[in-house]
Design a protein around this motif. Structure first.
Motif, PDB file in Angstrom:
ATOM      1  N   UNK A   1      -7.550  21.599  -4.595  1.00  0.00           N
ATOM      2  CA  UNK A   1      -7.584  21.120  -5.982  1.00  0.00           C
ATOM      3  C   UNK A   1      -6.698  19.876  -6.136  1.00  0.00           C
ATOM      4  N   UNK A   2      -5.516  19.906  -5.543  1.00  0.00           N
ATOM      5  CA  UNK A   2      -4.611  18.752  -5.590  1.00  0.00           C
ATOM      6  C   UNK A   2      -5.259  17.533  -4.943  1.00  0.00           C
ATOM      7  N   UNK A   3      -5.931  17.735  -3.809  1.00  0.00           N
ATOM      8  CA  UNK A   3      -6.620  16.647  -3.123  1.00  0.00           C
ATOM      9  C   UNK A   3      -7.697  16.046  -4.019  1.00  0.00           C
ATOM     10  N   UNK A   4      -8.505  16.883  -4.641  1.00  0.00           N
ATOM     11  CA  UNK A   4      -9.570  16.393  -5.512  1.00  0.00           C
ATOM     12  C   UNK A   4      -9.022  15.624  -6.713  1.00  0.00           C
ATOM     13  N   UNK A   5      -7.921  16.073  -7.272  1.00  0.00           N
ATOM     14  CA  UNK A   5      -7.299  15.377  -8.399  1.00  0.00           C
ATOM     15  C   UNK A   5      -6.854  13.979  -7.972  1.00  0.00           C
ATOM     16  N   UNK A   6      -6.220  13.886  -6.817  1.00  0.00           N
ATOM     17  CA  UNK A   6      -5.749  12.583  -6.339  1.00  0.00           C
ATOM     18  C   UNK A   6      -6.915  11.643  -6.038  1.00  0.00           C
ATOM     19  N   UNK A   7      -8.004  12.176  -5.512  1.00  0.00           N
ATOM     20  CA  UNK A   7      -9.183  11.346  -5.249  1.00  0.00           C
ATOM     21  C   UNK A   7      -9.764  10.816  -6.563  1.00  0.00           C
ATOM     22  N   UNK A   8      -9.771  11.642  -7.606  1.00  0.00           N
ATOM     23  CA  UNK A   8     -10.242  11.199  -8.918  1.00  0.00           C
ATOM     24  C   UNK A   8      -9.327  10.135  -9.511  1.00  0.00           C
ATOM     25  N   UNK A   9      -8.075  10.157  -9.158  1.00  0.00           N
ATOM     26  CA  UNK A   9      -7.104   9.177  -9.662  1.00  0.00           C
ATOM     27  C   UNK A   9      -7.155   7.846  -8.919  1.00  0.00           C
ATOM     28  N   UNK A  10      -8.026   7.742  -7.935  1.00  0.00           N
ATOM     29  CA  UNK A  10      -8.180   6.470  -7.240  1.00  0.00           C
ATOM     30  C   UNK A  10      -7.619   6.416  -5.831  1.00  0.00           C
ATOM     31  N   UNK A  11      -7.023   7.494  -5.368  1.00  0.00           N
ATOM     32  CA  UNK A  11      -6.540   7.529  -3.990  1.00  0.00           C
ATOM     33  C   UNK A  11      -7.740   7.659  -3.065  1.00  0.00           C
TER      34      UNK A  11
ATOM     35  N   UNK B   1      -3.959  12.344   4.881  1.00  0.00           N
ATOM     36  CA  UNK B   1      -3.162  11.189   4.461  1.00  0.00           C
ATOM     37  C   UNK B   1      -3.997  10.385   3.471  1.00  0.00           C
ATOM     38  N   UNK B   2      -3.441  10.201   2.263  1.00  0.00           N
ATOM     39  CA  UNK B   2      -4.106   9.422   1.227  1.00  0.00           C
ATOM     40  C   UNK B   2      -3.406   8.076   1.106  1.00  0.00           C
ATOM     41  N   UNK B   3      -4.147   7.081   0.679  1.00  0.00           N
ATOM     42  CA  UNK B   3      -3.542   5.775   0.459  1.00  0.00           C
ATOM     43  C   UNK B   3      -4.139   5.139  -0.786  1.00  0.00           C
ATOM     44  N   UNK B   4      -3.342   4.257  -1.369  1.00  0.00           N
ATOM     45  CA  UNK B   4      -3.801   3.521  -2.545  1.00  0.00           C
ATOM     46  C   UNK B   4      -3.091   2.183  -2.564  1.00  0.00           C
ATOM     47  N   UNK B   5      -3.862   1.159  -2.857  1.00  0.00           N
ATOM     48  CA  UNK B   5      -3.267  -0.171  -3.005  1.00  0.00           C
ATOM     49  C   UNK B   5      -2.491  -0.197  -4.309  1.00  0.00           C
ATOM     50  N   UNK B   6      -1.353  -0.854  -4.278  1.00  0.00           N
ATOM     51  CA  UNK B   6      -0.558  -0.997  -5.493  1.00  0.00           C
ATOM     52  C   UNK B   6      -1.333  -1.836  -6.495  1.00  0.00           C
TER      53      UNK B   6
ATOM     54  N   UNK C   1       0.845  -1.164   0.000  1.00  0.00           N
ATOM     55  CA  UNK C   1       0.000   0.000   0.000  1.00  0.00           C
ATOM     56  C   UNK C   1       0.900   1.239   0.000  1.00  0.00           C
ATOM     57  N   UNK C   2       0.535   2.205  -0.829  1.00  0.00           N
ATOM     58  CA  UNK C   2       1.293   3.441  -0.936  1.00  0.00           C
ATOM     59  C   UNK C   2       0.511   4.561  -0.259  1.00  0.00           C
ATOM     60  N   UNK C   3       1.213   5.439   0.442  1.00  0.00           N
ATOM     61  CA  UNK C   3       0.571   6.574   1.097  1.00  0.00           C
ATOM     62  C   UNK C   3       1.262   7.866   0.699  1.00  0.00           C
ATOM     63  N   UNK C   4       0.501   8.960   0.773  1.00  0.00           N
ATOM     64  CA  UNK C   4       1.069  10.288   0.576  1.00  0.00           C
ATOM     65  C   UNK C   4       0.298  11.269   1.439  1.00  0.00           C
ATOM     66  N   UNK C   5       0.921  12.404   1.732  1.00  0.00           N
ATOM     67  CA  UNK C   5       0.311  13.423   2.592  1.00  0.00           C
ATOM     68  C   UNK C   5       0.103  14.702   1.792  1.00  0.00           C
ATOM     69  N   UNK C   6      -1.019  15.357   2.050  1.00  0.00           N
ATOM     70  CA  UNK C   6      -1.332  16.647   1.438  1.00  0.00           C
ATOM     71  C   UNK C   6      -1.819  17.570   2.550  1.00  0.00           C
ATOM     72  N   UNK C   7      -1.359  18.815   2.531  1.00  0.00           N
ATOM     73  CA  UNK C   7      -1.857  19.809   3.481  1.00  0.00           C
ATOM     74  C   UNK C   7      -2.903  20.652   2.759  1.00  0.00           C
ATOM     75  N   UNK C   8      -4.080  20.709   3.346  1.00  0.00           N
ATOM     76  CA  UNK C   8      -5.175  21.506   2.795  1.00  0.00           C
ATOM     77  C   UNK C   8      -5.418  22.669   3.739  1.00  0.00           C
TER      78      UNK C   8
ATOM     79  N   UNK D   1      -8.938   8.625   1.185  1.00  0.00           N
ATOM     80  CA  UNK D   1      -8.504   9.289   2.418  1.00  0.00           C
ATOM     81  C   UNK D   1      -8.370   8.242   3.515  1.00  0.00           C
ATOM     82  N   UNK D   2      -7.181   8.164   4.095  1.00  0.00           N
ATOM     83  CA  UNK D   2      -6.925   7.226   5.191  1.00  0.00           C
ATOM     84  C   UNK D   2      -7.115   7.908   6.540  1.00  0.00           C
TER      85      UNK D   2
END
Length: 104
Positions: free
Chosen positions: A19-29, A54-59, A1-8, A31-32
């Motif tokens: 906007x960055x958060x929404x883009x990542x959510x559309x890409x399949x990430x 903190x966002x996460x996505x399964x590989x 599982x991959x994670x990344x952090x974004x400050x909103x 919110x953890x």
């Protein structure tokens, strides 16, 4: 599982990082975890709020055991159908035992 952090951050001047958060959510990430952050000061007099998201996505390359079993079952069913089709077509084409190649 991959994670990344974004400050909103949000405040009277608008949003930062949303906007960055929404883009990542559309890409399949997904919110953890969300944690509020203190000290989100800006030059504005009005309060500003910030959160660490903190966002996460399964590989996608790492299949789950259930997905692997389903894929193998599907391949097995397809291969059985192909074998049956080849056998049926071979019976239609072959008319003799093939011992005399010059006979018609």
């Amino acid at each position: 599982m991959t994670q990344k952090a974004i400050i909103v951050r949000t405040g009277p001047e608008g949003h930062d990082g949303l906007e960055e958060l929404n883009i990542e959510l559309e890409r399949g990430w997904s919110v953890a975890e969300v944690s509020p952050m203190g000290g989100a000061e800006t030059s504005a007099d009005a309060p500003t709020h910030a959160a660490l998201v903190i966002l996460e996505r399964r590989d996608p390359d790492r299949a789950t055991p259930a997905a692997a079993v389903a894929a193998l079952e599907s391949i097995g069913e397809e291969s059985e159908e192909v074998v049956e089709q080849v056998v049926e077509e071979a019976e239609e084409v072959v008319e003799d035992n093939g011992t005399n190649p010059f006979e018609e």
